[in-house]
Design a protein around this motif. Structure first.
Motif, PDB file in Angstrom:
ATOM      1  N   PHE A   1       0.833  -1.204   0.000  1.00  0.00           N
ATOM      2  CA  PHE A   1       0.000   0.000   0.000  1.00  0.00           C
ATOM      3  C   PHE A   1       0.867   1.253   0.000  1.00  0.00           C
ATOM      4  CE2 PHE A   1      -3.865  -2.196   1.958  1.00  0.00           C
ATOM      5  CZ  PHE A   1      -4.401  -2.381   0.709  1.00  0.00           C
TER       6      PHE A   1
ATOM      7  N   MET B   1       2.282   1.953  -3.374  1.00  0.00           N
ATOM      8  CA  MET B   1       1.315   2.486  -4.346  1.00  0.00           C
ATOM      9  C   MET B   1       0.955   3.921  -4.011  1.00  0.00           C
ATOM     10  SD  MET B   1      -1.262  -0.384  -5.514  1.00  0.00           S
ATOM     11  CE  MET B   1      -0.758  -1.996  -6.031  1.00  0.00           C
ATOM     12  N   ILE B   2       0.731   4.198  -2.716  1.00  0.00           N
ATOM     13  CA  ILE B   2       0.284   5.536  -2.336  1.00  0.00           C
ATOM     14  C   ILE B   2       1.378   6.565  -2.609  1.00  0.00           C
ATOM     15  CG2 ILE B   2      -0.340   6.970  -0.344  1.00  0.00           C
ATOM     16  CD1 ILE B   2      -2.638   5.357  -1.261  1.00  0.00           C
ATOM     17  N   THR B   3       2.649   6.201  -2.360  1.00  0.00           N
ATOM     18  CA  THR B   3       3.713   7.171  -2.603  1.00  0.00           C
ATOM     19  C   THR B   3       4.145   7.196  -4.068  1.00  0.00           C
ATOM     20  OG1 THR B   3       5.305   5.497  -1.979  1.00  0.00           O
ATOM     21  CG2 THR B   3       4.679   7.070  -0.279  1.00  0.00           C
ATOM     22  N   GLY B   4       3.653   6.225  -4.867  1.00  0.00           N
ATOM     23  CA  GLY B   4       4.051   6.192  -6.267  1.00  0.00           C
ATOM     24  C   GLY B   4       5.429   5.591  -6.489  1.00  0.00           C
TER      25      GLY B   4
ATOM     26  N   VAL C   1       6.261   2.753  -9.254  1.00  0.00           N
ATOM     27  CA  VAL C   1       6.630   3.109 -10.628  1.00  0.00           C
ATOM     28  C   VAL C   1       8.116   3.424 -10.697  1.00  0.00           C
ATOM     29  CG1 VAL C   1       6.107   4.622 -12.542  1.00  0.00           C
ATOM     30  CG2 VAL C   1       4.329   4.019 -10.924  1.00  0.00           C
TER      31      VAL C   1
ATOM     32  N   PHE D   1     -18.971 -10.180  -9.396  1.00  0.00           N
ATOM     33  CA  PHE D   1     -19.514  -9.099  -8.586  1.00  0.00           C
ATOM     34  C   PHE D   1     -19.922  -7.875  -9.413  1.00  0.00           C
ATOM     35  CE2 PHE D   1     -18.792  -5.545  -5.554  1.00  0.00           C
ATOM     36  CZ  PHE D   1     -19.971  -5.745  -4.871  1.00  0.00           C
TER      37      PHE D   1
ATOM     38  N   LEU E   1     -23.577  -6.110  -9.691  1.00  0.00           N
ATOM     39  CA  LEU E   1     -23.625  -4.703  -9.287  1.00  0.00           C
ATOM     40  C   LEU E   1     -24.335  -3.867 -10.350  1.00  0.00           C
ATOM     41  CD1 LEU E   1     -22.474  -3.179  -6.887  1.00  0.00           C
ATOM     42  CD2 LEU E   1     -20.522  -2.600  -8.268  1.00  0.00           C
ATOM     43  N   VAL E   2     -23.956  -4.071 -11.617  1.00  0.00           N
ATOM     44  CA  VAL E   2     -24.543  -3.274 -12.693  1.00  0.00           C
ATOM     45  C   VAL E   2     -26.028  -3.590 -12.824  1.00  0.00           C
ATOM     46  CG1 VAL E   2     -24.538  -2.922 -15.162  1.00  0.00           C
ATOM     47  CG2 VAL E   2     -22.394  -2.985 -13.928  1.00  0.00           C
TER      48      VAL E   2
ATOM     49  N   ASN F   1     -27.854  -1.994  -9.944  1.00  0.00           N
ATOM     50  CA  ASN F   1     -27.826  -0.542 -10.052  1.00  0.00           C
ATOM     51  C   ASN F   1     -28.876  -0.043 -11.028  1.00  0.00           C
ATOM     52  OD1 ASN F   1     -26.002   1.498  -8.850  1.00  0.00           O
ATOM     53  ND2 ASN F   1     -24.560  -0.163  -9.082  1.00  0.00           N
ATOM     54  N   ILE F   2     -28.955  -0.706 -12.192  1.00  0.00           N
ATOM     55  CA  ILE F   2     -29.935  -0.283 -13.188  1.00  0.00           C
ATOM     56  C   ILE F   2     -31.342  -0.447 -12.626  1.00  0.00           C
ATOM     57  CG2 ILE F   2     -30.887  -0.867 -15.440  1.00  0.00           C
ATOM     58  CD1 ILE F   2     -27.987  -1.560 -16.257  1.00  0.00           C
TER      59      ILE F   2
ATOM     60  N   ASP G   1     -20.954  -7.953   2.975  1.00  0.00           N
ATOM     61  CA  ASP G   1     -20.532  -6.695   2.363  1.00  0.00           C
ATOM     62  C   ASP G   1     -20.939  -6.629   0.895  1.00  0.00           C
ATOM     63  OD1 ASP G   1     -19.530  -5.790   4.649  1.00  0.00           O
ATOM     64  OD2 ASP G   1     -17.420  -5.872   4.093  1.00  0.00           O
TER      65      ASP G   1
ATOM     66  N   THR H   1     -24.573  -5.826   0.808  1.00  0.00           N
ATOM     67  CA  THR H   1     -24.838  -4.428   1.145  1.00  0.00           C
ATOM     68  C   THR H   1     -24.445  -3.506   0.001  1.00  0.00           C
ATOM     69  OG1 THR H   1     -24.350  -4.948   3.424  1.00  0.00           O
ATOM     70  CG2 THR H   1     -24.425  -2.648   2.860  1.00  0.00           C
ATOM     71  N   LEU H   2     -23.362  -3.828  -0.672  1.00  0.00           N
ATOM     72  CA  LEU H   2     -22.869  -2.969  -1.752  1.00  0.00           C
ATOM     73  C   LEU H   2     -23.772  -3.024  -2.976  1.00  0.00           C
ATOM     74  CD1 LEU H   2     -20.504  -1.159  -1.668  1.00  0.00           C
ATOM     75  CD2 LEU H   2     -19.084  -2.922  -2.594  1.00  0.00           C
TER      76      LEU H   2
ATOM     77  N   PRO I   1     -27.045  -2.341  -4.695  1.00  0.00           N
ATOM     78  CA  PRO I   1     -28.211  -1.520  -4.379  1.00  0.00           C
ATOM     79  C   PRO I   1     -29.471  -2.375  -4.304  1.00  0.00           C
ATOM     80  CG  PRO I   1     -26.944  -0.528  -6.119  1.00  0.00           C
ATOM     81  CD  PRO I   1     -26.365  -1.882  -5.909  1.00  0.00           C
TER      82      PRO I   1
ATOM     83  N   THR J   1     -26.736   3.715  -1.828  1.00  0.00           N
ATOM     84  CA  THR J   1     -25.699   2.783  -2.290  1.00  0.00           C
ATOM     85  C   THR J   1     -25.553   2.857  -3.805  1.00  0.00           C
ATOM     86  OG1 THR J   1     -27.321   1.018  -2.251  1.00  0.00           O
ATOM     87  CG2 THR J   1     -25.764   1.097  -0.438  1.00  0.00           C
TER      88      THR J   1
ATOM     89  N   ALA K   1       1.618   6.431 -11.590  1.00  0.00           N
ATOM     90  CA  ALA K   1       1.478   6.561 -10.145  1.00  0.00           C
ATOM     91  C   ALA K   1       0.099   7.095  -9.786  1.00  0.00           C
ATOM     92  CB  ALA K   1       2.563   7.486  -9.605  1.00  0.00           C
TER      93      ALA K   1
END
Lengths: 182, 114
Positions: free
Chosen positions: A19, A22-25, A28, A83, A87-88, A91-92, A127, A130-131, A133, B37, B63
């Motif tokens: 993590f 990735m967060i600090t880049g 790459v 998933f 989800l799609v 959602n629709i 989860d 719940t995610l 809709p 949601t 990045a």
């Protein structure tokens, strides 16, 4: 409280370090060969500390459980295909309901059995539900070795637990079970 | 490629719009949560995916693309937990819909426990 095993600490630290990269880049920069040693060392120290303190909240069973090619492949399939498709679709459906002039909702809370083992799998399925809709997991109970979810459903089509389970979980449950089965 | 990015962002705007309309129109707390949601999933994920492609193809900034991806992952992990906690908290606090619900297995089982 349970003490964390060394492998649990190691896996938490590795995850934290990824993590951080990735967060600090920096991930790459490593490929370009211009990574800064200072940033990498700071990240490593912090992730090991984080692993020491938080592994016991984070990992309870075997630490490298997911590091099995078959399981990892089913995780990828679940995240990239099973998933998102559900989800799609959901959602629709909910967007249609919200924009419909008649507002066709028929809310209720149904009790649905779930055939998944282990707390990780249960949490993941809850989860995912719940995610999506249209459905929210309210609570989870265990009765006679079977797991039940209480799910708030925006359009109660049936109160029969098995049928409602089919309609809500769809292909999600099979996907989750494939990832976490022994 | 630019068209794909635009379509993704337009889709997410549409779903966010539908979610907001739903939040204003739905009859009670729980249904409003359902509608929210809608914004939370495709509304946000569309923008994140669109931004990911844009920064990868047009800005050549790997990045930044990875950071966007991480945002999406964290979002997906944390969002359902808040939704679940708000819903359950509202129910346990005694909030009930104005209109009768189709069925309420949770309430029945809670009464039995008490």
């Amino acid at each position: 409280m349970k003490k964390a095993s060394p492998s649990a600490i190691a896996s938490t630290a590795i995850l934290c370090f990824l993590f951080w990269l990735m967060i600090t880049g920096q991930i790459v920069s490593i490929f370009k060969g211009e990574a800064s040693a200072q940033v990498l060392i700071a990240g490593a120290v912090v992730s090991i500390l984080a692993g020491l303190f938080s592994a016991r909240f984070f990992i309870h069973e075997k630490a490298f459980f997911l590091w099995d090619p078959k399981r990892f492949a089913s995780l990828i399939v679940y995240c990239c295909w099973t998933f998102p498709r559900e989800l799609v679709k959901a959602n629709i459906d909910v967007a249609k309901r919200a924009l419909d002039p008649d507002l066709p909702v028929n809310p209720g809370i149904v009790k649905v059995p779930a055939n998944v083992k282990g707390s990780y799998a249960q949490a993941m399925l809850a989860d995912s539900i719940t995610l999506t809709p249209g459905t929210i997991t309210m609570d989870i109970t265990e009765e006679d070795d079977k797991t039940y979810y209480y799910i708030h459903w925006i359009d109660v089509a049936t109160q029969e637990p098995e049928e409602a389970g089919e309609a809500i979980k769809g292909t999600l449950e099979a996907g989750v079970r494939k990832i976490w089965e022994d | 490629m630019r068209i794909i990015v635009d379509i993704l962002i337009l889709c997410s705007i549409f779903f966010a719009f539908a979610g907001v309309v739903g939040m204003l129109r739905m009859p009670d707390v729980f249904c409003r949560m359902q509608s929210s949601t809608n914004i939370a999933t495709l509304g946000v994920l569309g923008v994140i995916l669109g931004g990911f492609l844009f920064s990868l193809v047009y800005l050549h900034d790997v990045a930044m693309a990875l950071k966007l991806l991480m945002m999406g992952v964290f979002y997906i992990i944390t969002n359902p937990i808040t939704g679940h906690a708000i819903c359950r908290g509202a129910y346990k606090h005694g909030i009930r819909p104005d209109n009768e619900m189709e069925c309420d297995k949770y309430g029945e089982d809670l009464e039995v426990e008490e």
